[in-house]
Structure formats: structure tokens, C-alpha cells
Design a protein around this motif. Structure first.
Motif, PDB file in Angstrom:
ATOM      1  N   ASP A  15      33.922  38.238   3.547  1.00  0.00           N
ATOM      2  CA  ASP A  15      35.239  38.645   3.084  1.00  0.00           C
ATOM      3  C   ASP A  15      36.330  38.026   3.961  1.00  0.00           C
ATOM      4  O   ASP A  15      36.087  37.565   5.061  1.00  0.00           O
ATOM      5  N   LEU A  16      37.539  38.035   3.425  1.00  0.00           N
ATOM      6  CA  LEU A  16      38.672  37.369   4.077  1.00  0.00           C
ATOM      7  C   LEU A  16      38.888  37.877   5.496  1.00  0.00           C
ATOM      8  O   LEU A  16      39.106  37.094   6.420  1.00  0.00           O
ATOM      9  N   ALA A  17      38.825  39.203   5.683  1.00  0.00           N
ATOM     10  CA  ALA A  17      39.131  39.791   6.985  1.00  0.00           C
ATOM     11  C   ALA A  17      38.050  39.518   8.022  1.00  0.00           C
ATOM     12  O   ALA A  17      38.270  39.740   9.209  1.00  0.00           O
ATOM     13  N   GLN A  18      36.865  39.042   7.596  1.00  0.00           N
ATOM     14  CA  GLN A  18      35.836  38.661   8.552  1.00  0.00           C
ATOM     15  C   GLN A  18      35.897  37.167   8.842  1.00  0.00           C
ATOM     16  O   GLN A  18      35.906  36.729   9.997  1.00  0.00           O
ATOM     17  N   VAL A  19      35.920  36.373   7.779  1.00  0.00           N
ATOM     18  CA  VAL A  19      35.842  34.920   7.913  1.00  0.00           C
ATOM     19  C   VAL A  19      37.096  34.348   8.568  1.00  0.00           C
ATOM     20  O   VAL A  19      37.023  33.507   9.475  1.00  0.00           O
ATOM     21  N   MET A  78      38.518  41.530  15.856  1.00  0.00           N
ATOM     22  CA  MET A  78      38.870  41.903  14.494  1.00  0.00           C
ATOM     23  C   MET A  78      37.753  41.587  13.504  1.00  0.00           C
ATOM     24  O   MET A  78      37.598  42.254  12.489  1.00  0.00           O
ATOM     25  N   SER A  79      36.948  40.594  13.810  1.00  0.00           N
ATOM     26  CA  SER A  79      35.919  40.161  12.872  1.00  0.00           C
ATOM     27  C   SER A  79      34.548  40.775  13.149  1.00  0.00           C
ATOM     28  O   SER A  79      33.644  40.658  12.331  1.00  0.00           O
ATOM     29  N   VAL A  80      34.382  41.437  14.299  1.00  0.00           N
ATOM     30  CA  VAL A  80      33.057  41.910  14.706  1.00  0.00           C
ATOM     31  C   VAL A  80      32.455  42.859  13.685  1.00  0.00           C
ATOM     32  O   VAL A  80      31.271  42.796  13.362  1.00  0.00           O
ATOM     33  N   ARG A  81      33.279  43.776  13.159  1.00  0.00           N
ATOM     34  CA  ARG A  81      32.786  44.718  12.158  1.00  0.00           C
ATOM     35  C   ARG A  81      33.469  44.487  10.813  1.00  0.00           C
ATOM     36  O   ARG A  81      33.776  45.419  10.090  1.00  0.00           O
ATOM     37  N   GLY A  82      33.662  43.202  10.520  1.00  0.00           N
ATOM     38  CA  GLY A  82      34.464  42.904   9.342  1.00  0.00           C
ATOM     39  C   GLY A  82      33.719  42.473   8.113  1.00  0.00           C
ATOM     40  O   GLY A  82      34.336  42.201   7.096  1.00  0.00           O
ATOM     41  N   GLY A  83      32.419  42.378   8.148  1.00  0.00           N
ATOM     42  CA  GLY A  83      31.688  41.865   6.994  1.00  0.00           C
ATOM     43  C   GLY A  83      31.519  42.873   5.888  1.00  0.00           C
ATOM     44  O   GLY A  83      31.913  44.018   5.972  1.00  0.00           O
ATOM     45  N   ARG A  84      30.887  42.422   4.840  1.00  0.00           N
ATOM     46  CA  ARG A  84      30.601  43.320   3.742  1.00  0.00           C
ATOM     47  C   ARG A  84      29.633  44.396   4.171  1.00  0.00           C
ATOM     48  O   ARG A  84      29.629  45.492   3.661  1.00  0.00           O
ATOM     49  N   GLY A  93      46.832  42.593   6.754  1.00  0.00           N
ATOM     50  CA  GLY A  93      47.630  43.356   5.807  1.00  0.00           C
ATOM     51  C   GLY A  93      47.382  42.940   4.368  1.00  0.00           C
ATOM     52  O   GLY A  93      47.276  43.783   3.462  1.00  0.00           O
ATOM     53  N   ILE A  94      47.258  41.629   4.137  1.00  0.00           N
ATOM     54  CA  ILE A  94      47.008  41.129   2.786  1.00  0.00           C
ATOM     55  C   ILE A  94      45.656  41.602   2.273  1.00  0.00           C
ATOM     56  O   ILE A  94      45.520  42.039   1.127  1.00  0.00           O
ATOM     57  N   SER A  95      44.639  41.531   3.130  1.00  0.00           N
ATOM     58  CA  SER A  95      43.295  41.929   2.706  1.00  0.00           C
ATOM     59  C   SER A  95      43.244  43.417   2.386  1.00  0.00           C
ATOM     60  O   SER A  95      42.507  43.844   1.496  1.00  0.00           O
ATOM     61  N   ALA A  96      44.044  44.212   3.084  1.00  0.00           N
ATOM     62  CA  ALA A  96      44.049  45.654   2.837  1.00  0.00           C
ATOM     63  C   ALA A  96      44.814  46.009   1.563  1.00  0.00           C
ATOM     64  O   ALA A  96      44.351  46.818   0.756  1.00  0.00           O
ATOM     65  N   SER A 108      39.554  48.857   9.441  1.00  0.00           N
ATOM     66  CA  SER A 108      38.932  49.940  10.209  1.00  0.00           C
ATOM     67  C   SER A 108      39.743  50.197  11.472  1.00  0.00           C
ATOM     68  O   SER A 108      40.669  49.449  11.800  1.00  0.00           O
ATOM     69  N   ARG A 109      39.399  51.233  12.197  1.00  0.00           N
ATOM     70  CA  ARG A 109      40.048  51.494  13.479  1.00  0.00           C
ATOM     71  C   ARG A 109      39.805  50.347  14.440  1.00  0.00           C
ATOM     72  O   ARG A 109      40.648  50.019  15.275  1.00  0.00           O
ATOM     73  N   TRP A 110      38.631  49.743  14.319  1.00  0.00           N
ATOM     74  CA  TRP A 110      38.284  48.602  15.176  1.00  0.00           C
ATOM     75  C   TRP A 110      39.265  47.456  14.975  1.00  0.00           C
ATOM     76  O   TRP A 110      39.742  46.844  15.924  1.00  0.00           O
ATOM     77  N   ARG A 111      39.564  47.180  13.718  1.00  0.00           N
ATOM     78  CA  ARG A 111      40.492  46.087  13.428  1.00  0.00           C
ATOM     79  C   ARG A 111      41.910  46.425  13.877  1.00  0.00           C
ATOM     80  O   ARG A 111      42.652  45.544  14.320  1.00  0.00           O
TER      81      ARG A 111
END
Length: 281
Positions: free
Chosen positions: A84-88, A130-136, A250-253, A261-264
Motif C-alpha cells: 500500500d501507498l503508506a508502506q511503499v 512510518m513504514s514498519v507497520r504499514g503493510g496490508r 494524509g492522502i492515504s488516510a 496507526s499510532r505508530w505512523r
């Protein structure tokens, strides 16, 4: 870094996140990326008569940049297909400034002050967090997406270095940008025709409005970046430009329904701290 340069790069970062979001919606990623590239060329072509043609010694830099930009697009497409965008986006964009800083310091003697280095470190750390817990799969990132994102970052670092140094050698950032984008879209057009054939062009026509919007944001974003790299340290501009991940968050949300997530959010605060340190430096 001058305040106006600082603000201009931040504005360019917002535009950069915007056109990447367009690539993630509507058409499949390859067609979307090609559409944006063609739109950039369509916007740049009318400007060509009003800027100087780059010097002969600058064209090898332009040709190298076209190849690196094409590689960047193709690997980014694969990354978007697997994550997803917020991970990649954070991985691809966050690794490149570190590579740029290392090359500029070791190869060109362009080092940064202590505060700027601290800010850059915080910014890159926040981007990666920001990307550590960002996958699907929220428990762990997608390995294929990470692999493609890291390869994408190598191409980003490559074209950043080539364009920053090439524009400096040309002594005219505006002419360099215009001629780069006049040909960059033509390269992607050739790739499209080879991979999908002429019929693929018909699939782009219904999306020409979003393509022009994305093309305008892409052109404006990188135009600002190349100009900034002629008046400020390349590594610093490369790092500050990657604040685009905040806008991408913000765009991805909001648009893509990829909730943060709180992590991000913690990562975003780290990035903001890095921005502040870079400005103070």
C-alpha cells in the motif's frame, strides 16, 4: 538553507505526494505512471522555445537521468502493486536521501553541519518508522513490496545526484528541467508501446484530466527540487523533499482509506522534529 528555498521545497514535497496518490488510483499503476509522464511532457514542450538548450557537455547527464527516471517509474509500479501507498512510499523515499548524503560527502566533499545532520537523521528515521507497520498485513511489512521499494530508492538517489550535478553544470536549472521532461515522457511512451501496444493509448484518454493534474504536480515538484539543488546542498534538499511522506500519510488516510496507526503518527512527529532541526541548521 534560505527560508524561501526551504518553503519552496516543502511545497514541492506536497505536490510530489499528490501525484503519487494519483498513480495509486484509477488506472493500473503502469498506465497511470505513463499518463502522468506524458502529461509532464505535454506541459514542458510549449516551454522549450523559451529556455536555452542545455550545453553539449550536459546532455550525457540528461540521458543518464532519463534512464534512471524510467527505472524509478518501473520499479515504483511494481512496489505499488505489492504494497500500500503508506508502506511503499516511505521506504522508497526515505532511503534515497541517505544514499545521496553519503555520495555527496565522500565523492564531492559536500558535507553538512551537525544540526543539519541531526535533522536529516531524524527525518530518515521517522520515514522508516512510518513504514514498519504499514503493510496490508499489519503485523509485518510485505517483503516483496520492501524489495521493490528499496530498488526504487536506488534509482531515486541516482537521478537526484545526476540532476543536481547536471543542473549545476548547465548553470540554468530551468532549461535543464524543461528539456529533461520534454524527453522523459517520450521514453515512457516508447516503453508503453513496446509493452502494451498502440491500443493502450486509448485507455489513457478518459483519464486525461487527472493525468494533467498529476503531471502539473510532478513537473512543479521536481522543478523546485532541481532549482533548490543549485542553490543549496543536494543532500539537504533530497532529505527535505522526502517530507512528502507526511502529505502521503494524509492522502492515504483520507482518499485511499488506509488509516494511520499510532505508530505512523509517532513517526510523523519524528519527521517534524527532523524538519525543525534542518531549518535550525
Amino acid at each position: 538553507m534560505d527560508m524561501w528555498v526551504f518553503l519552496a521545497v516543502l511545497a514541492g514535497a506536497a505536490c510530489h505526494a499528490g501525484w503519487n496518490a494519483i498513480v495509486k488510483t484509477g488506472l493500473d499503476p503502469f498506465l497511470s505512471m505513463t499518463l502522468v509522464a506524458l502529461a509532464v511532457t505535454a506541459l514542458a514542450l510549449p516551454m522549450a522555445p523559451f529556455v536555452a538548450v542545455p550545453d553539449v557537455q550536459v546532455w550525457p547527464w540528461l540521458l543518464a537521468s532519463m534512464g534512471l527516471h524510467t527505472g524509478y517509474k518501473l520499479f515504483l509500479i511494481q512496489a505499488y502493486r505489492t504494497g500500500d501507498l503508506a508502506q511503499v512510499y516511505p521506504i522508497a523515499r526515505g532511503t534515497a536521501p541517505l544514499l545521496v548524503a553519503i555520495v555527496m560527502a565522500l565523492g564531492f566533499g559536500e558535507s553538512l553541519g551537525a544540526m543539519a545532520q541531526t535533522g536529516m537523521g531524524l527525518l530518515i528515521a521517522g520515514i522508516w518508522l512510518m513504514s514498519v507497520r504499514g503493510g496490508r498485513q499489519r503485523s509485518r511489512p510485505d517483503r516483496r513490496a520492501i524489495g521493490f521499494a528499496l530498488l526504487t530508492s536506488v534509482f531515486i538517489a541516482g537521478y537526484t545526484l545526476v540532476d543536481g550535478l547536471g543542473a549545476r553544470r548547465n548553470a540554468d536549472a530551468h532549461g535543464y528541467v524543461v528539456w529533461l521532461f520534454v524527453f522523459d515522457g517520450l521514453v515512457m511512451l516508447a516503453v508503453l508501446l513496446l509493452r502494451r501496444g498502440p491500443r493502450a493509448l486509448g485507455a489513457l484518454l478518459p483519464f486525461w484530466r487527472s493525468g494533467l493534474c498529476g503531471g502539473a504536480m510532478s513537473l512543479g515538484s521536481y522543478w523546485v527540487a532541481i532549482w533548490a539543488m543549485t542553490v543549496a546542498p543536494i543532500a539537504l534538499v533530497a532529505a527535505l523533499r522526502e517530507t512528502s511522506v507526511l502529505f502521503a500519510l494524509g492522502i492515504s488516510a483520507v482518499m485511499l482509506r488506509e488509516p494511520p496507526s499510532r505508530w505512523r503518527l509517532l513517526s510523523a512527529l519524528t519527521i517534524i522534529a527532523g524538519i525543525a532541526a534542518i531549518r535550525l541548521g
